[in-house]
Enzyme design. Structure first.
Site, PDB file in Angstrom:
ATOM      1  N   LYS A 115      11.826  -2.378 -20.590  1.00  0.00           N
ATOM      2  CA  LYS A 115      12.435  -2.563 -19.807  1.00  0.00           C
ATOM      3  C   LYS A 115      13.352  -2.720 -20.944  1.00  0.00           C
ATOM      4  O   LYS A 115      14.658  -1.980 -20.990  1.00  0.00           O
ATOM      5  CB  LYS A 115      12.977  -2.845 -18.742  1.00  0.00           C
ATOM      6  N   TYR A 147      16.724  -9.003 -19.529  1.00  0.00           N
ATOM      7  CA  TYR A 147      16.088  -9.265 -21.296  1.00  0.00           C
ATOM      8  C   TYR A 147      16.918  -9.459 -22.040  1.00  0.00           C
ATOM      9  O   TYR A 147      16.015 -10.714 -22.812  1.00  0.00           O
ATOM     10  CB  TYR A 147      14.959  -7.966 -21.198  1.00  0.00           C
TER      11      TYR A 147
END
Length: 375
Positions: A115, A147
């Protein structure tokens, strides 16, 4: 060993954390497995319980351990990406601050995923994404996601406390865990068992792009090997790496193979996605019957299947493929054929009475199974 190596694995009860802790223990490390205490830790690993959102608690429970290497493989899912960013970023910050308080940390490794290249679920399809295969030098997407927050906390802590770091971007990890929030391997095995129980076909739930396009995955054992490699090789430090098995496949060829392993009748993509959240809406009674008949360890279908995660993965309208050249050029040679990864995993779940007996076509190389399963 010539030097003291004490590993702290956060998220030890998950797919990645469990495989990593096992690998480190097998290599002779002193391993501490950090979790909230809901499941047991692997053999050879010492358990420590704490909430990663509670820095004071972490400071207390980690006192005296003195980890030399920290591995963060945990996360918490929330309803919005803003919450994911706030909570998961804080978890990395708290863990590294508490672990570094002893002044012993030499390296910290962070597990993230692909992602990184396509954005959070709400952004996918809304923002432009790079062509595959994804490479580590691609810039971040122009959106916020957890992230990125985790990476920024890792970088800041490395600067503050003076240790090296590595980031490991995996894609759909295939490995052993029960009660895990993201577990495609076990989810597909449960789907097949329910389909067999109810006399219906094993239907691919995802998009046409995922059915026809190229893809890859990450074996948990290979991921553990990669994290150990980056942690112990100075030339590999302070870098982010993609971590995938090394082969590529199309789901239109993999789906029939998985169906044969699980003794189910495969049906592929046909004119629209058929999400598991719809297909398996009433799966709980069927799974409970299966569990009782075969004396399985977990009768609650929600503890063994994560329909939402598999739907999200296979339902994407884009090809998912990562390049491994950076690791190869740096010296990492690990490789796993994804078909074999699924086959070994299903057999491991069967032996552990997590799923019922499998299809007739399962042919496991028992020499590659864990010792306790190959007997």
């Amino acid at each position: 060993m010539s030097e003291r190596r004490v590993a702290l694995v956060a998220g030890v009860s998950g797919i990645a954390g469990s495989a990593l802790a096992t690998r480190l223990a097998d290599e002779g490390w002193d391993v501490w497995g950090l979790s909230r205490g809901r499941t047991s830790v692997p053999a050879g690993v010492r358990a420590v319980q704490a909430d990663l959102e509670d820095r004071a608690q972490l400071l207390d429970v980690l006192a005296g351990i003195g980890p030399t290497h920290v591995f963060h493989t945990a996360w918490k899912r929330h309803a919005t990406e803003a919450e994911n960013i706030a909570v998961n970023g804080a978890m990395v910050r708290n863990l590294l601050a508490a672990a570094a308080s002893a002044g012993t940390v030499r390296h910290a490794a962070l597990l993230t995923g692909l992602k990184h290249y396509i954005g959070a679920p709400d952004d996918q399809g809304r923002i432009e994404t790079p062509d595959t295969p994804f490479t580590e030098d691609m810039p971040r997407r122009p959106v916020q996601q957890f992230y990125y927050a985790q990476e920024d906390e890792l970088f800041a802590a490395a600067d503050r406390y003076g240790f090296t770091w590595s980031v490991h971007r995996a894609h759909t990890i295939v490995g052993h865990a029960v009660g895990n929030a993201m577990n495609m391997g076990l989810t597909l095995a449960v789907q097949a068992a329910v389909c067999r129980e109810e006399g219906r076909p094993f239907i691919f739930p995802g998009s046409q792009v995922r059915w026809e396009g190229l893809g890859d995955m990450t074996d948990a054992g290979l991921l553990a090997e990669h994290m150990l490699w980056a942690t112990t090789n100075p030339q590999a430090a302070n870098e982010a790496y993609n971590v995938v098995n090394g082969d590529v496949f199309r789901w239109r060829t993999m789906w029939p193979k998985i169906a044969a392993m699980l003794g189910a009748e495969p049906i592929g993509y046909e004119d629209r996605p058929r999400p598991l959240r719809e297909q398996m809406l009433d799966a709980a009674p069927a799974w409970r019957r299966i569990a009782e008949r075969h004396q399985l360890v977990e009768p609650d279908v929600d503890r063994v299947a994560s329909w939402w995660h598999t739907d999200g993965d296979l339902g994407r309208g884009m090809e998912m493929l990562a390049d491994m050249s950076k690791s190869r050029l740096a010296g990492f040679t690990g490789y796993v054929r994804t078909e074999d990864s699924f086959r070994r995993l299903f057999q491991q779940y069967r032996v552990g009475r997590v799923i019922p007996p499998l299809g007739d076509d399962v042919a496991v190389d028992r020499a590659q199974m864990p010792k306790e399963l190959s007997a």
